[in-house]
Design a protein around this motif. Structure first.
Motif, PDB file in Angstrom:
ATOM      1  N   LEU A  19      51.236  39.242  39.186  1.00  0.00           N
ATOM      2  CA  LEU A  19      51.317  39.514  40.619  1.00  0.00           C
ATOM      3  C   LEU A  19      50.888  38.258  41.367  1.00  0.00           C
ATOM      4  O   LEU A  19      49.818  37.704  41.101  1.00  0.00           O
ATOM      5  CB  LEU A  19      50.420  40.694  40.997  1.00  0.00           C
ATOM      6  N   ALA A  78      49.769  46.919  44.728  1.00  0.00           N
ATOM      7  CA  ALA A  78      50.437  45.984  43.824  1.00  0.00           C
ATOM      8  C   ALA A  78      50.088  46.276  42.369  1.00  0.00           C
ATOM      9  O   ALA A  78      50.967  46.262  41.488  1.00  0.00           O
ATOM     10  CB  ALA A  78      50.046  44.556  44.183  1.00  0.00           C
ATOM     11  N   HIS A 115      49.706  40.878  50.938  1.00  0.00           N
ATOM     12  CA  HIS A 115      50.341  41.764  49.947  1.00  0.00           C
ATOM     13  C   HIS A 115      50.893  40.940  48.782  1.00  0.00           C
ATOM     14  O   HIS A 115      51.775  40.095  48.975  1.00  0.00           O
ATOM     15  CB  HIS A 115      51.466  42.565  50.609  1.00  0.00           C
ATOM     16  N   GLU A 143      45.605  44.668  46.794  1.00  0.00           N
ATOM     17  CA  GLU A 143      45.907  44.669  45.370  1.00  0.00           C
ATOM     18  C   GLU A 143      46.077  46.064  44.795  1.00  0.00           C
ATOM     19  O   GLU A 143      46.648  46.226  43.712  1.00  0.00           O
ATOM     20  CB  GLU A 143      44.813  43.925  44.603  1.00  0.00           C
TER      21      GLU A 143
END
Length: 645
Positions: free
Chosen positions: A250, A123, A281, A120
């Motif tokens: 996300l 991201a 991911h 994370e």
């Protein structure tokens, strides 16, 4: 625990009410079934904001789980939001799990365990950079999660890092600590917009639920999304695409996470080296809340249809749970509760098997069992439904009905095919009552409302057990109030009540009432010479002889040395036969006792024919008692005259 000898995977999961838990566990169940493994989900619940004893007892799930018997363990560690629950789960797994089994932690790192983590950091940084570089914004706020939570701490560090790298100042109102849920949106908006000279252009949130919680308060203040402020989230929860405008977030491939966990376990079983950590991911989902993507008409219709479908499902589930509670409230016994459970289980789509185990043992019934904050060593199988068909437990031997809780499931739960059971602890008001086990068909997911369903079930069982105890106590008090404590015969109150009831049911086939009065001879002399224990013994000898001889009559001790019997369908001739039986029993008892004093009784009796049940049975019985007493004293006087002669 399982009789089909397939490998057994245990899953430790808490708070099964979010997309993460439901999606992960659904995929794990499908994968286990495809690969021929059994899987058991040990589901507990914990709300860090409740402060209730309910959450404390939920921790007992870790003690119920037969960790020693598991061939692999998957722990959804970050679902345990209460630290005490998390720590107990980890410590129990470390203490009791076999040393050779693979243990996989999802979204959390534990020393010595395999980990499947979300990458994370990159991201989250990518999302922050998207807001800064693509939208060219500088006044940015961050809504963090629960202080101390690993995800919250990591994601806010990413925010600080990017803001620092870009040389952007962080306003003193720009950081708000929420709770990863929908409760703090208004407070966050109040803080973020409290400085009229510094109004945020974007709010980046550590998860979707907190982001969505901002929408209502922003709309109430007339602040538009995304025209006035951009909102972003994290996790791609189902609500993120249904809210308006749809949330930029996300997305984590949860099915891939579950697949990696199973692959790690299978590789370990094959003896192949496995990486200590594997990464999933996240992928950005750019939507209207940042102004990057407007839904097409087709997408809008799809969102609306999904929303309507979810709303209808939730409405049906809520209605079903309400009616279940109403039905349970009308149950007057545990058997009626079991019937209601059988009926209501059909509201859970795809359920296949259900078993209810209650704390009990073979020596006590449910009301006699002493319930505690721990689950009892032995449990009792209360309901068994296999392939949606309820089994008749009366045909099972005792060792099938009662078993140690470490066995978890009864023998009849055995299946040749792989199974996926969800275990939920049942407890209410500080005591553990038992646990339930439900198995679903492959492809169906655990219904998150099942937790509240089991809460209602536990409450109903607990209330019924308490009612049984109250009724038992009332029966005991009733028994004590009408029973002579020394002899066990009825006392005067009991005799009056039972004899009146008997007389009310007289009919033309049963219309003769006989009353026999007894008086123990010489009780005072026995007490004075041999003591009151000897006198009590003499009274019990008389009482036992009366009880044996007049087993179908109403027998009572009505005073110190006085006894009485009422018997129906018995004329004087029959009374004589009963009395002969009494004398024989008394003679045998005296011979066995071999006491230095004589035990005998004076007797009087009367019989009366009645054409119908009397309107006032009390008066009739009183009249018969007076007459039988008169006959008794006639008998006593005759005995004295014989003695004097």
């Amino acid at each position: 625990m399982y009789l089909n000898e397939r490998p057994l995977i245990g899953v430790m999961v808490n708070q099964f009410d979010d997309t993460f838990e439901q999606c992960i566990c659904s995929k794990l169940s499908c994968l286990a079934n495809e690969n021929g493994y059994n899987i058991v989900f040990f589901n507990s619940f914990g709300n860090p904001n409740s402060g209730d004893t309910y959450d404390d007892l939920e921790s007992r799930m870790q003690l119920l789980a037969p960790i020693e018997q598991l061939d692999a363990i998957i722990a959804l560690t970050d679902t345990y939001q209460i630290k005490a629950q998390h720590d107990l789960m980890v410590s129990e797994v470390r203490r009791r799990a076999r040393k050779d089994i693979p243990i996989v932690s999802l979204r959390g790192k534990e020393e010595g365990w395999y980990s499947v983590l979300v990458d994370e950091g990159e991201a989250m940084k990518e999302m922050i950079l998207h807001v800064i570089e693509h939208h060219r914004l500088e006044r940015i706020c961050f809504m963090s999660g629960t202080p101390g939570h690993p995800d919250a701490e990591f994601r806010i560090r990413c925010f600080y890092e990017i803001m620092s790298k870009k040389g952007l100042p962080i306003h003193h109102n720009a950081i708000f600590h929420g709770d990863f849920w929908k409760h703090s949106g208004a407070a966050a908006v109040e803080q973020f917009f409290s400085d009229p000279n510094w109004q945020p252009q974007a709010i980046i949130c550590a998860n979707d639920y907190m982001a969505i919680s901002l929408y209502d308060e922003l709309a109430r203040r007339g602040i538009r999304v995304p025209q006035d402020v951009i909102i972003t989230g994290f996790d791609d929860a189902p609500d993120s695409s249904l809210c308006g405008p749809p949330l930029t977030t996300l997305s984590i491939n949860l099915e891939a996470m579950a697949t990696v966990a199973i692959e790690t376990i299978m590789g370990h079983w094959r003896g192949e080296p496995q990486p200590a950590t594997r990464w999933i991911h996240p992928v950005p989902r750019l939507r209207d809340s940042c102004g990057c993507h407007s839904l097409s008409a087709e997408e809008t219709n799809s969102v609306r249809n999904r929303f309507l479908s979810r709303r209808n499902i939730m409405f049906d589930q809520t209605l079903s749970r309400i009616y279940f509670q109403i039905d349970l409230s009308g149950c007057t016994s545990v058997d009626k509760i079991y019937d209601m459970v059988e009926t209501n289980l059909n509201s859970f789509s795809g359920y296949k098997d259900f078993y209810l185990m209650l704390c009990a043992d073979s020596e006590h019934d449910l009301a006699e069992h002493v319930y505690d904050t721990e689950i009892s060593p032995m449990v009792r199988l209360a309901i068994a439904i296999k392939d949606r068909r309820r089994l008749n437990l009366s045909r099972l031997p005792s060792d099938e009905l009662f078993f140690h809780h470490s066995k978890l499931l009864p023998n009849i739960a055995c299946s040749k095919t792989p199974s996926s059971f969800y275990i939920v602890l049942l407890h209410n008001r500080g005591t553990v009552i038992g646990y339930s086990a439900i198995n679903y068909e492959p492809g169906y997911i655990y219904d998150y409302t099942y937790q509240s369903w089991t809460v209602s079930l536990a409450s109903a069982i607990d209330a019924t057990i308490n009612k049984m105890r109250l009724e038992s106590a009332l029966r005991l008090n009733e028994h004590i109030s009408i029973t002579d404590s020394l002899t066990g015969l009825l006392n005067r109150r009991g005799f009056e009540r039972r004899s009146q009831e008997r007389c009310r049911h007289l009919n033309h086939c049963c219309n003769i009432v006989s009353v026999i009065s007894f008086d123990l001879d010489g009780l005072k002399g026995i007490n004075d010479r041999y003591g009151h224990a000897a006198g009590d013994f003499a009274l019990m000898v008389i009482a036992d002889a009366i009880r044996t001889a007049f087993s179908d009559g109403i027998t009572a001790r009505t005073g110190g040395d006085e006894f009485v019997v009422l018997i129906t369908s018995c004329d004087e001739k029959s009374v004589e036969k009963y009395l002969q039986y009494f004398y024989n029993e008394l003679e045998k008892a005296c011979a066995r006792a071999n006491k230095p004093y004589r035990i005998s009784a004076s007797i009087g009796y009367v019989s009366q024919r009645m054409d119908f049940a009397p309107d006032n049975p009390s008066a009739v019985i009183e009249q018969l008692l007076r007459e039988s007493d008169r006959q008794l004293y006639v008998h006593k006087r005759s005995l004295r005259r014989r003695s004097d002669d």
